[in-house]
Design a protein around this motif. Structure first.
Motif, PDB file in Angstrom:
ATOM      1  N   LEU A 162       6.563 -27.116 -79.983  1.00 16.45           N
ATOM      2  CA  LEU A 162       7.579 -26.197 -79.447  1.00 16.45           C
ATOM      3  C   LEU A 162       7.625 -26.252 -77.923  1.00 16.45           C
ATOM      4  CD1 LEU A 162       7.165 -23.022 -81.690  1.00 16.45           C
ATOM      5  CD2 LEU A 162       9.224 -24.429 -81.460  1.00 16.45           C
ATOM      6  N   ILE A 163       6.470 -26.369 -77.309  1.00 15.02           N
ATOM      7  CA  ILE A 163       6.408 -26.427 -75.846  1.00 15.02           C
ATOM      8  C   ILE A 163       7.148 -27.647 -75.327  1.00 15.02           C
ATOM      9  CG2 ILE A 163       4.857 -26.716 -73.861  1.00 15.02           C
ATOM     10  CD1 ILE A 163       2.718 -25.201 -75.559  1.00 15.02           C
ATOM     11  N   HIS A 164       6.930 -28.792 -75.982  1.00  8.16           N
ATOM     12  CA  HIS A 164       7.465 -30.059 -75.465  1.00  8.16           C
ATOM     13  C   HIS A 164       8.687 -30.567 -76.226  1.00  8.16           C
ATOM     14  CE1 HIS A 164       4.099 -30.410 -72.719  1.00  8.16           C
ATOM     15  NE2 HIS A 164       3.302 -30.081 -73.720  1.00  8.16           N
ATOM     16  N   LYS A 165       9.070 -29.815 -77.278  1.00  8.88           N
ATOM     17  CA  LYS A 165      10.269 -30.165 -78.038  1.00  8.88           C
ATOM     18  C   LYS A 165      10.201 -31.573 -78.626  1.00  8.88           C
ATOM     19  CE  LYS A 165      13.326 -27.006 -75.506  1.00  8.88           C
ATOM     20  NZ  LYS A 165      12.235 -26.344 -74.756  1.00  8.88           N
ATOM     21  N   LYS A 166       9.011 -31.929 -79.130  1.00  5.43           N
ATOM     22  CA  LYS A 166       8.818 -33.221 -79.789  1.00  5.43           C
ATOM     23  C   LYS A 166       7.510 -33.183 -80.569  1.00  5.43           C
ATOM     24  CE  LYS A 166       6.454 -35.374 -75.844  1.00  5.43           C
ATOM     25  NZ  LYS A 166       6.502 -36.471 -74.846  1.00  5.43           N
ATOM     26  N   GLU A 167       7.330 -34.170 -81.449  1.00  4.93           N
ATOM     27  CA  GLU A 167       6.078 -34.309 -82.190  1.00  4.93           C
ATOM     28  C   GLU A 167       4.974 -34.717 -81.201  1.00  4.93           C
ATOM     29  OE1 GLU A 167       5.188 -34.055 -85.409  1.00  4.93           O
ATOM     30  OE2 GLU A 167       7.039 -34.112 -86.579  1.00  4.93           O
ATOM     31  N   THR A 168       3.889 -33.966 -81.191  1.00  5.55           N
ATOM     32  CA  THR A 168       2.826 -34.267 -80.230  1.00  5.55           C
ATOM     33  C   THR A 168       1.534 -34.767 -80.876  1.00  5.55           C
ATOM     34  OG1 THR A 168       2.203 -31.920 -80.238  1.00  5.55           O
ATOM     35  CG2 THR A 168       3.687 -32.663 -78.481  1.00  5.55           C
ATOM     36  N   ALA A 169       1.276 -34.398 -82.120  1.00  4.85           N
ATOM     37  CA  ALA A 169       0.026 -34.809 -82.760  1.00  4.85           C
ATOM     38  C   ALA A 169      -0.176 -36.330 -82.747  1.00  4.85           C
ATOM     39  CB  ALA A 169      -0.051 -34.261 -84.182  1.00  4.85           C
ATOM     40  N   PRO A 170       0.849 -37.145 -83.050  1.00  7.34           N
ATOM     41  CA  PRO A 170       0.631 -38.597 -83.046  1.00  7.34           C
ATOM     42  C   PRO A 170       0.161 -39.142 -81.694  1.00  7.34           C
ATOM     43  CG  PRO A 170       2.659 -38.067 -84.200  1.00  7.34           C
ATOM     44  CD  PRO A 170       2.204 -36.798 -83.536  1.00  7.34           C
ATOM     45  N   LEU A 171       0.483 -38.449 -80.617  1.00  2.61           N
ATOM     46  CA  LEU A 171       0.072 -38.900 -79.283  1.00  2.61           C
ATOM     47  C   LEU A 171      -1.430 -38.767 -79.070  1.00  2.61           C
ATOM     48  CD1 LEU A 171       2.929 -37.210 -77.206  1.00  2.61           C
ATOM     49  CD2 LEU A 171       2.829 -39.576 -78.019  1.00  2.61           C
ATOM     50  N   LEU A 172      -2.081 -37.942 -79.888  1.00  7.09           N
ATOM     51  CA  LEU A 172      -3.515 -37.697 -79.740  1.00  7.09           C
ATOM     52  C   LEU A 172      -4.365 -38.713 -80.499  1.00  7.09           C
ATOM     53  CD1 LEU A 172      -3.411 -33.814 -80.271  1.00  7.09           C
ATOM     54  CD2 LEU A 172      -3.277 -35.061 -78.098  1.00  7.09           C
ATOM     55  N   GLU A 173      -3.737 -39.530 -81.318  1.00  9.76           N
ATOM     56  CA  GLU A 173      -4.472 -40.483 -82.155  1.00  9.76           C
ATOM     57  C   GLU A 173      -5.276 -41.456 -81.297  1.00  9.76           C
ATOM     58  OE1 GLU A 173      -3.791 -43.474 -85.966  1.00  9.76           O
ATOM     59  OE2 GLU A 173      -2.053 -42.671 -84.885  1.00  9.76           O
ATOM     60  N   GLY A 174      -6.545 -41.619 -81.639  1.00 15.07           N
ATOM     61  CA  GLY A 174      -7.410 -42.541 -80.919  1.00 15.07           C
ATOM     62  C   GLY A 174      -7.988 -41.983 -79.637  1.00 15.07           C
ATOM     63  N   LEU A 175      -7.520 -40.814 -79.222  1.00 16.00           N
ATOM     64  CA  LEU A 175      -7.983 -40.204 -77.983  1.00 16.00           C
ATOM     65  C   LEU A 175      -8.811 -38.946 -78.212  1.00 16.00           C
ATOM     66  CD1 LEU A 175      -4.713 -40.488 -75.828  1.00 16.00           C
ATOM     67  CD2 LEU A 175      -6.734 -41.976 -75.750  1.00 16.00           C
ATOM     68  N   VAL A 176      -8.518 -38.251 -79.283  1.00 19.19           N
ATOM     69  CA  VAL A 176      -9.164 -36.962 -79.568  1.00 19.19           C
ATOM     70  C   VAL A 176      -9.983 -37.084 -80.849  1.00 19.19           C
ATOM     71  CG1 VAL A 176      -8.748 -34.525 -80.074  1.00 19.19           C
ATOM     72  CG2 VAL A 176      -7.328 -35.704 -78.383  1.00 19.19           C
ATOM     73  N   ASP A 177     -11.237 -36.669 -80.773  1.00 21.09           N
ATOM     74  CA  ASP A 177     -12.137 -36.780 -81.924  1.00 21.09           C
ATOM     75  C   ASP A 177     -12.115 -35.547 -82.812  1.00 21.09           C
ATOM     76  OD1 ASP A 177     -13.556 -39.373 -81.139  1.00 21.09           O
ATOM     77  OD2 ASP A 177     -13.774 -38.143 -79.335  1.00 21.09           O
ATOM     78  N   ALA A 178     -11.798 -34.400 -82.211  1.00 23.79           N
ATOM     79  CA  ALA A 178     -11.772 -33.142 -82.969  1.00 23.79           C
ATOM     80  C   ALA A 178     -10.759 -32.203 -82.333  1.00 23.79           C
ATOM     81  CB  ALA A 178     -13.157 -32.492 -82.981  1.00 23.79           C
ATOM     82  N   ILE A 179     -10.164 -31.376 -83.173  1.00 19.42           N
ATOM     83  CA  ILE A 179      -9.225 -30.374 -82.658  1.00 19.42           C
ATOM     84  C   ILE A 179      -9.417 -29.080 -83.435  1.00 19.42           C
ATOM     85  CG2 ILE A 179      -7.299 -31.059 -84.175  1.00 19.42           C
ATOM     86  CD1 ILE A 179      -5.470 -30.614 -81.635  1.00 19.42           C
ATOM     87  N   SER A 180      -9.472 -27.977 -82.700  1.00 23.01           N
ATOM     88  CA  SER A 180      -9.581 -26.653 -83.303  1.00 23.01           C
ATOM     89  C   SER A 180      -8.282 -25.910 -83.041  1.00 23.01           C
ATOM     90  CB  SER A 180     -10.766 -25.882 -82.697  1.00 23.01           C
ATOM     91  OG  SER A 180     -10.829 -24.582 -83.239  1.00 23.01           O
ATOM     92  N   ILE A 181      -7.612 -25.514 -84.109  1.00 24.60           N
ATOM     93  CA  ILE A 181      -6.298 -24.880 -84.011  1.00 24.60           C
ATOM     94  C   ILE A 181      -6.422 -23.402 -84.365  1.00 24.60           C
ATOM     95  CG2 ILE A 181      -3.915 -24.906 -84.854  1.00 24.60           C
ATOM     96  CD1 ILE A 181      -4.464 -27.896 -85.645  1.00 24.60           C
ATOM     97  N   SER A 182      -5.981 -22.542 -83.467  1.00 27.94           N
ATOM     98  CA  SER A 182      -6.079 -21.094 -83.684  1.00 27.94           C
ATOM     99  C   SER A 182      -5.015 -20.643 -84.681  1.00 27.94           C
ATOM    100  CB  SER A 182      -5.903 -20.343 -82.356  1.00 27.94           C
ATOM    101  OG  SER A 182      -6.924 -20.703 -81.454  1.00 27.94           O
ATOM    102  N   LEU A 183      -5.437 -20.396 -85.907  1.00 25.04           N
ATOM    103  CA  LEU A 183      -4.508 -19.952 -86.951  1.00 25.04           C
ATOM    104  C   LEU A 183      -4.230 -18.452 -86.797  1.00 25.04           C
ATOM    105  CD1 LEU A 183      -2.919 -20.632 -89.538  1.00 25.04           C
ATOM    106  CD2 LEU A 183      -5.037 -20.255 -90.835  1.00 25.04           C
ATOM    107  N   ASN A 184      -5.287 -17.673 -86.934  1.00 28.50           N
ATOM    108  CA  ASN A 184      -5.286 -16.238 -86.607  1.00 28.50           C
ATOM    109  C   ASN A 184      -4.398 -15.331 -87.451  1.00 28.50           C
ATOM    110  OD1 ASN A 184      -7.273 -16.390 -84.627  1.00 28.50           O
ATOM    111  ND2 ASN A 184      -5.790 -17.039 -83.090  1.00 28.50           N
ATOM    112  N   ALA A 185      -3.620 -15.898 -88.338  1.00 26.13           N
ATOM    113  CA  ALA A 185      -2.772 -15.084 -89.214  1.00 26.13           C
ATOM    114  C   ALA A 185      -2.300 -15.961 -90.376  1.00 26.13           C
ATOM    115  CB  ALA A 185      -1.576 -14.518 -88.457  1.00 26.13           C
ATOM    116  N   PRO A 186      -1.999 -15.358 -91.528  1.00 25.12           N
ATOM    117  CA  PRO A 186      -1.600 -16.144 -92.693  1.00 25.12           C
ATOM    118  C   PRO A 186      -0.097 -16.344 -92.854  1.00 25.12           C
ATOM    119  CG  PRO A 186      -2.059 -13.908 -93.365  1.00 25.12           C
ATOM    120  CD  PRO A 186      -2.309 -13.955 -91.887  1.00 25.12           C
ATOM    121  N   ASP A 187       0.703 -15.679 -92.006  1.00 20.02           N
ATOM    122  CA  ASP A 187       2.154 -15.764 -92.167  1.00 20.02           C
ATOM    123  C   ASP A 187       2.840 -15.500 -90.831  1.00 20.02           C
ATOM    124  OD1 ASP A 187       2.831 -12.752 -91.908  1.00 20.02           O
ATOM    125  OD2 ASP A 187       1.298 -12.792 -93.480  1.00 20.02           O
TER     126      ASP A 187
END
Length: 199
Positions: free
Chosen positions: A106-131
């Motif tokens: 949403l911040i960058h208005k594009k898919e960003t996860a694929p850009l992290l491939e090969g560079l990031v070993d782990a990612i922690s995503i703050s879910l914090n709510a179920p809906d």
């Protein structure tokens, strides 16, 4: 100005104070810093060159991990984070983790996860709510209710390209919400970690 700080055997990277959320439990609401370091409020948004200059003062191989997590959402500075990951990977085998709210698309208005491939070993995503509705109540994202579906999509994409993906929730939500978060995480085959709120 604190760009790098140490907690236990991890080196943390404070790349920005900008964040699209205003979470009700956020540590920066009441604290200048965490882990006993100096204030994490930045005098200005550091440039890539300033951050690299701080890295050059460290022996990166002395740390268990390098974590992009400070007083802001690191993926607001996506280009800097990508460049820094490449710089680190060229000089060290130390694993890289990103702690994120998952709203980079949403911040960058594009898919960003694929850009992290090969560079990031782990990612922690703050879910914090179920809906979507409870997420807005808790995280108060500037993007509104669409934030939650984008977070879930980002996590799904990360699971395809990053070796270790984790959801986190802070223990301020109800037992029912926590159970629903666990169910969502299980469905997505992503481990869920419950964090204690920092008083």
């Amino acid at each position: 100005m604190t760009i790098l700080y140490k907690i236990d055997q991890s080196l943390y990277v404070n790349v920005t104070n900008a964040c699209p959320c205003d979470c009700v439990f956020c540590v920066r609401q009441d604290h200048e810093s965490v882990g006993g370091c100096a204030s994490l409020w930045l005098e200005h948004e550091p440039t890539l060159e300033e951050i690299i200059s701080e890295f050059e003062k460290q022996d990166l191989n002395c740390f268990d991990q390098i974590v992009f997590c400070g007083y802001g959402e690191p993926l607001v500075k996506l280009d800097n984070v990508l460049a820094l990951c490449k710089w680190i990977k060229a000089r060290s085998q130390t694993p890289i983790r990103i702690n994120t709210n998952g709203l980079a698309d949403l911040i960058h208005k594009k898919e960003t996860a694929p850009l992290l491939e090969g560079l990031v070993d782990a990612i922690s995503i703050s879910l914090n709510a179920p809906d979507a509705k409870s997420y807005v109540d808790i995280a108060k994202p500037c993007f509104g209710e669409e934030s939650f579906s984008h977070l879930v999509h980002f996590a799904k994409m990360c699971n395809k390209v990053i070796p270790k993906v984790t959801f986190s929730v802070v223990d301020v939500i109800t037992k029912e919400q926590l159970e629903a978060c666990q169910q969502l995480a299980d469905t997505m085959e992503i481990p869920l970690r419950v964090r204690e709120m920092i008083e």
